[in-house]
Motif scaffolding. Sequence first.
Motif, PDB file in Angstrom:
ATOM      1  N   LYS A 181      11.992  -3.661  44.808  1.00 57.08           N
ATOM      2  CA  LYS A 181      10.665  -3.353  45.350  1.00 57.08           C
ATOM      3  C   LYS A 181      10.498  -1.858  45.626  1.00 57.08           C
ATOM      4  O   LYS A 181       9.388  -1.361  45.756  1.00 57.08           O
ATOM      5  N   MET A 182      11.616  -1.156  45.721  1.00 57.29           N
ATOM      6  CA  MET A 182      11.586   0.256  46.072  1.00 57.29           C
ATOM      7  C   MET A 182      10.842   1.094  45.032  1.00 57.29           C
ATOM      8  O   MET A 182      10.102   2.013  45.389  1.00 57.29           O
ATOM      9  N   ILE A 183      10.989   0.791  43.760  1.00 54.90           N
ATOM     10  CA  ILE A 183      10.392   1.610  42.705  1.00 54.90           C
ATOM     11  C   ILE A 183       8.871   1.653  42.823  1.00 54.90           C
ATOM     12  O   ILE A 183       8.260   2.725  42.781  1.00 54.90           O
ATOM     13  N   GLY A 184       8.240   0.493  42.994  1.00 53.01           N
ATOM     14  CA  GLY A 184       6.786   0.460  43.158  1.00 53.01           C
ATOM     15  C   GLY A 184       6.336   1.179  44.411  1.00 53.01           C
ATOM     16  O   GLY A 184       5.318   1.882  44.404  1.00 53.01           O
ATOM     17  N   THR A 185       7.105   1.022  45.486  1.00 52.96           N
ATOM     18  CA  THR A 185       6.756   1.695  46.746  1.00 52.96           C
ATOM     19  C   THR A 185       6.869   3.203  46.597  1.00 52.96           C
ATOM     20  O   THR A 185       5.993   3.945  47.062  1.00 52.96           O
ATOM     21  N   ILE A 236      12.091   7.007  52.728  1.00 44.77           N
ATOM     22  CA  ILE A 236      11.614   7.470  51.420  1.00 44.77           C
ATOM     23  C   ILE A 236      10.448   8.441  51.598  1.00 44.77           C
ATOM     24  O   ILE A 236      10.362   9.460  50.926  1.00 44.77           O
ATOM     25  N   GLY A 237       9.559   8.138  52.541  1.00 47.65           N
ATOM     26  CA  GLY A 237       8.444   9.037  52.821  1.00 47.65           C
ATOM     27  C   GLY A 237       8.911  10.406  53.280  1.00 47.65           C
ATOM     28  O   GLY A 237       8.365  11.431  52.857  1.00 47.65           O
ATOM     29  N   LEU A 238       9.929  10.442  54.126  1.00 51.37           N
ATOM     30  CA  LEU A 238      10.468  11.724  54.563  1.00 51.37           C
ATOM     31  C   LEU A 238      11.053  12.496  53.391  1.00 51.37           C
ATOM     32  O   LEU A 238      10.859  13.713  53.279  1.00 51.37           O
ATOM     33  N   LEU A 239      11.731  11.809  52.514  1.00 51.37           N
ATOM     34  CA  LEU A 239      12.323  12.473  51.350  1.00 51.37           C
ATOM     35  C   LEU A 239      11.236  13.041  50.435  1.00 51.37           C
ATOM     36  O   LEU A 239      11.330  14.193  49.991  1.00 51.37           O
TER      37      LEU A 239
END
Length: 149
Positions: free
Chosen positions: A62-66, A92-95
Amino acid sequence: MEKKKVLAIASVGGHWIELLRLKPFFDEYNTVYISTKVSCKDMVGESKFYHVTDFNRWNKAKMIGTIFKMVCIFLRERPSIVISTGAAPGLIGLLIGKILFAKTIWIDSIANVEELSLSGKIATKFADKVFVQWPDLTNEKIQYIGNVL
């Protein structure tokens, strides 16, 4: 002068509640929210809100779509500051924010009493500021200035 834009990200549940506790501090900014449940939009008033799919280390597919959706959000919103109380989507947002030259702030959950969360440990590698809610968890990279709850 235009207000700085803050992108505030948290997964639903305790992470989201802790992020909302910071809402009074966001009033001086143009704040945009991202969370993992559509109904969270009802909790941010007139602020912009985006929904992303939740994921964790056990459902990485699910990470890829997010990630794709978040990159699109970041390119549209161009935040100056990215703040998250967790979990994986917040990290992920922070990155993404760091890659796009935003200031990044991680606040580890109050539930992490004895050690940082896995996401918090990763955030210490690149975030501009990392805060904990227990003084015993501080070190040269991690600060305690109080708790959210």
